[in-house]
Motif scaffolding. Structure first.
Motif, short mmCIF file in Angstrom:
data_model
loop_
_atom_site.label_atom_id
_atom_site.label_comp_id
_atom_site.label_asym_id
_atom_site.label_seq_id
_atom_site.Cartn_x
_atom_site.Cartn_y
_atom_site.Cartn_z
N ARG A 63 0.86 -1.18 0.00
CA ARG A 63 0.00 0.00 0.00
C ARG A 63 0.89 1.23 0.00
N GLY A 64 0.46 2.25 -0.71
CA GLY A 64 1.23 3.48 -0.73
C GLY A 64 0.43 4.61 -1.33
N THR A 65 0.98 5.81 -1.22
CA THR A 65 0.39 7.01 -1.80
C THR A 65 1.36 7.50 -2.86
N LEU A 66 0.84 7.69 -4.08
CA LEU A 66 1.68 8.01 -5.23
C LEU A 66 1.51 9.45 -5.69
N ASN A 67 2.61 10.02 -6.20
CA ASN A 67 2.55 11.33 -6.83
C ASN A 67 2.16 11.17 -8.31
N GLN A 68 2.26 12.22 -9.09
CA GLN A 68 1.83 12.16 -10.49
C GLN A 68 2.77 11.31 -11.35
N GLU A 69 3.97 11.03 -10.89
CA GLU A 69 4.90 10.17 -11.62
C GLU A 69 4.81 8.72 -11.15
N ASN A 70 3.78 8.40 -10.39
CA ASN A 70 3.58 7.06 -9.83
C ASN A 70 4.74 6.62 -8.95
N ARG A 71 5.23 7.55 -8.15
CA ARG A 71 6.27 7.31 -7.15
C ARG A 71 5.70 7.74 -5.80
N SER A 72 6.10 7.04 -4.75
CA SER A 72 5.59 7.40 -3.42
C SER A 72 6.21 8.72 -2.96
N HIS A 73 5.45 9.43 -2.17
CA HIS A 73 5.95 10.67 -1.57
C HIS A 73 7.03 10.36 -0.55
N ARG A 74 6.87 9.25 0.16
CA ARG A 74 7.83 8.87 1.19
C ARG A 74 9.10 8.34 0.55
N ARG A 75 10.22 8.59 1.21
CA ARG A 75 11.54 8.22 0.68
C ARG A 75 12.32 7.43 1.72
N THR A 76 13.24 6.62 1.22
CA THR A 76 14.15 5.90 2.10
C THR A 76 15.25 6.86 2.54
N SER A 77 16.12 6.42 3.42
CA SER A 77 17.18 7.30 3.92
C SER A 77 18.15 7.72 2.82
N ASP A 78 18.22 6.96 1.72
CA ASP A 78 19.09 7.35 0.61
C ASP A 78 18.36 8.16 -0.46
N GLY A 79 17.11 8.58 -0.16
CA GLY A 79 16.38 9.47 -1.05
C GLY A 79 15.55 8.79 -2.13
N LYS A 80 15.53 7.48 -2.17
CA LYS A 80 14.75 6.78 -3.19
C LYS A 80 13.31 6.60 -2.71
N PRO A 81 12.35 6.62 -3.65
CA PRO A 81 10.94 6.44 -3.24
C PRO A 81 10.73 5.06 -2.62
#
Length: 141
Positions: A116-134
């Motif tokens: 489950r997740g919440t996606l932005n308009q590029e179909n990537r999650s707003h939340r990021r890992t510690s290295d900056g990846k969705p």
């Protein structure tokens, strides 16, 4: 003829601004964007931006779509079983074909059968890992 992307248009505006500045004409970045927008047949920058953002947007996701992507660094494939919200803040639930272990330690595992997740308009999650990846990326299969 291929359609330009927002990045291409912004690069054109930057190049125009630098070229004009080299010839002694100083223009702001906003003025350069307006000039490039008119060169592409738009009334102004906001009009061109909206047109390109809509044209270059990823296809809309739908219930039952087969999707692939990455969740916390792990590749997955599955089917969309839940979808709500508007573009830019879309909630998605994906039933996975194979469970994904989202823990990177050898001493224990956490197998996910659904994501489950919440996606932005590029179909990537707003939340990021510690290295900056969705946390979650979604692409149509």
């Amino acid at each position: 003829m291929t359609q330009p992307t927002l990045d291409t248009i912004k690069a054109q505006a930057k190049a125009l601004r630098q070229a004009l500045q080299a010839r002694g004409t100083v223009v702001s970045h906003a003025q350069a964007l307006e000039l490039v927008a008119r060169q592409h047949g738009a009334r102004d920058w906001n009009t061109l931006h909206a047109r390109l953002a809509q044209r270059n947007a990823p296809p809309e996701l739908a219930l039952g779509d087969r999707v692939t992507g990455r969740y916390l660094g792990q590749a997955y494939s599955g089917e969309i079983v839940g979808l709500s919200g508007q573009a830019g803040h879309r909630h998605v639930e994906i039933a996975l074909d194979q469970p994904v272990d989202v823990v990177r330690f050898d001493s224990f595992s956490n197998w996910r059968h659904r994501l489950r997740g919440t996606l932005n308009q590029e179909n990537r999650s707003h939340r990021r890992t510690s290295d900056g990846k969705p946390h979650l990326t979604v692409e149509r299969a």
